[in-house]
Structure formats: C-alpha cells, structure tokens
Design an enzyme around this catalytic site. Structure first.
Site, short mmCIF file in Angstrom:
data_model
loop_
_atom_site.label_atom_id
_atom_site.label_comp_id
_atom_site.label_asym_id
_atom_site.label_seq_id
_atom_site.Cartn_x
_atom_site.Cartn_y
_atom_site.Cartn_z
N HIS A 28 -11.07 -20.05 40.42
CA HIS A 28 -11.23 -21.28 41.22
C HIS A 28 -11.86 -22.42 40.41
CE1 HIS A 28 -9.94 -19.22 44.78
NE2 HIS A 28 -10.98 -18.41 44.81
N ASP A 83 -5.08 -11.93 42.78
CA ASP A 83 -6.20 -12.10 43.72
C ASP A 83 -5.65 -12.56 45.07
OD1 ASP A 83 -9.46 -12.62 43.37
OD2 ASP A 83 -8.56 -13.92 44.90
N HIS A 111 -6.80 -14.85 46.89
CA HIS A 111 -6.95 -16.31 47.00
C HIS A 111 -6.09 -17.03 45.96
CE1 HIS A 111 -10.82 -14.57 48.49
NE2 HIS A 111 -10.58 -15.43 49.48
N ASP A 124 -9.24 -8.34 45.93
CA ASP A 124 -9.60 -8.64 47.31
C ASP A 124 -8.39 -8.72 48.25
OD1 ASP A 124 -8.86 -10.90 45.91
OD2 ASP A 124 -10.68 -12.05 46.36
ZN LIG Z 1 -10.41 -13.88 45.63
#
Ligand SMILES: [Zn+2]
Length: 301
Positions: free
Chosen positions: A120, A157, A159, A238
């Site tokens: 991120h 991931d 996200h 995740d």
């Molecule tokens: Zn993540």
C-alpha cells in the site's frame, strides 16, 4: 502499530513456530536482512517521503529517550514508533538482498519474512500498515542496478496493491498481475488502469476454484507473453478463509497451487528466479500454515 493491532509482531512468530514444528525451517538457508540505503529506496519513492519518515523516526527516538511515549499516527490504521524506521529499511533491504542473491545464482528463489508490509506504500506517502513498498523497490532495483529488462509482480494479497500500482503504473518494463476483493480497502484498482496492470477485482466470498480459473485464463497468458526475467511476489495471505480482514475463501492448497503456477512461469522464462515478500495475513494459524504451503513449493519440499 500499537496494542491490539492486527499487523502485530506475533505474525512473524507464528511463521517461525510453524516452520519449526513442521521441519520446513531446517531445509532453508536463512539470512539476516540488511538495511536498504535511501538511494535504493528512492528508486520507488520520492526523496521527501524517505526524509520525512526518517525525521519522524528520529523524533520518536528522542521522545522515548526523554521518557515519553512514542507513536506517531500516519493514518487511522497506521502508526509509527521509534523502531519503525529500522524495521522498514530492513524489510526493503531483505527484498534487495534476496534479489542480489537470486540474480547472482546463489539461490533459485527467496522468501522475505518481513514486517512492515509494503504494497500500500505509494511513491510519496505511507498508508495501510505500509511505509516503503518493498516489492516495488526490489523490482526497480533489479531493473536499474542489475540491468534486467522485464520483471513481473504477482500480488495475491486480499487487498489491492495500490501503492505498487501508483509507483509502477505505465512502467512497461514491469507487468503486475493481481486479484483482490472489491469493494474492500483501499477501494481502488477497479476501472481504467495502465496496460501493464492486470487487475482482477473479485467479490466477497469468492473461493479457490474461481480464483484458479481467473489465474489460468487471465494471469497465465499475460505472464507467458511477457516472459519476465524475474518474478516478485507480494505474498499476502489475508485472502485465506479464516482471515477476518477480508472475506475471500482461499485455503492452504490454493496458495500451494498459485505458487506452483508462478514457479512454472519462472522456470520457463526466468531461470526460476523468484523473490517473494510477506504482505498481509492476520489470522496467525492460517498465516503459519499458508506460508508453510508457499515455502514447500518454492523450496521443492
Ligand atoms: Zn492485505
């Protein structure tokens, strides 16, 4: 990050414990992570971003030395303490040292068990538990310092790796393939994007078989056509069924399958060269088991 935060030190302990009890750790060549230099970090980040985190870290160390508390809040989810700078430069340094070792042929591939995560972190700001984009820095390092011409990034991931996209969007030397739950933090990645970004947003409750089909149909042809000289993995775990930060339904055998598909491309086009770096994964048991599955494939165990 402070007490009660999912991005906690126990994550690395859970991985270590799992590698110990399964014996997988015995088969690995372990190395300490050196610190990345600011000039290498600036391959992917603005000089001001690096300087501002360094300044914040020094200020926090001064506060602690004076007997004060020591957290600086970066965003609602992300805090920094007096040790964060050192951890962040070593997390980036792990990916760089792994890249050096893999390109030198000392290792076929490497996994970096690091915190904080990176995907991120944008060119000019930290967010979402991330300070420096470990994988984007290492990808640029492979291109700029080692003279590679094409590298791929695989991000599994849960996200969207918005930071990696921010840094590498439009850089035709890089192909990034990912899937991610959408809508979910950071609520990006859907819609128009540069041609070197292969984004696959999937709805909550998508499970392994559907993800595998997308990988076969979309990732694999793009990776095959791109013929990367090296592959980097943003290895977040995740998307696991037991992880509460997302609502996807992957299990250990899915991580094993995805890793074997990446390895197939790497063996065919990249002399097997893979550097994988830990991103998310917050259910400690699932994280340990999933990393084990990932490493068994990487290490041919
Ligand atoms: Zn993540």
């Amino acid at each position: 990050m402070g007490p009660g935060h999912p991005e906690c030190p126990e994550r690395l302990g859970a991985i270590e414990d799992r590698l110990l009890v399964t014996g997988v750790g015995d088969a690995l060549d372990r190395r300490e992570a050196p610190a990345a230099s600011p000039s290498d970090i600036e391959l992917a980040h603005a000089r001001m971003h690096v300087a501002s985190l360094r300044g914040l870290g020094e200020g926090l160390a001064d506060q602690v030395a004076a007997g004060g508390g020591g957290y600086a809040r970066i965003d609602p989810d992300t805090a920094m303490n007096a040790h964060t700078w050192n951890a962040a430069v070593r997390a980036a340094g792990a990916a760089l040292a792994a890249t050096d070792a893999v390109i030198a042929g000392e290792l076929e591939n490497a996994f970096c068990a690091v915190r904080p995560p990176g995907h991120h972190a944008c060119r000019d700001h930290a967010m979402g538990f991330c300070f420096f984009n470990n994988v984007a820095i290492a990808a640029r390092y492979a291109l700029e310092r080692h003279g590679l011409k094409r590298v791929a990034i695989v991000d599994f991931d849960v996200h969207h790796g918005n930071g990696t996209e921010d840094i590498l969007s439009g850089d035709e030397r890089v192909l990034m393939v990912s899937f991610f739950q959408h809508p979910l933090y950071p609520y990006s990645g859907e819609g128009a994007h540069a041609g070197n970004m292969v984004n696959l947003p999937v709805p909550a409750y998508t499970r392994g078989p559907a993800i595998r089909e997308l990988i076969e149909q979309v990732w694999m042809p793009r990776l095959e056509a791109f013929k990367p000289e090296m592959i980097f993995i943003s290895a977040g775990f995740d998307a696991h069924r037991d992880d509460d930060l997302g609502q996807l339904g992957l299990v250990e055998s899915d991580y094993q399958w995805i890793t074997s598909k990446i390895k197939e491309v790497a063996r065919k086009h990249s002399s097997g060269r893979i550097v994988s770096s830990l991103e998310g994964g917050y259910n400690l048991d699932a994280l340990g088991r999933s990393v084990e599955a990932h490493l068994r494939v990487l290490a041919d165990l």
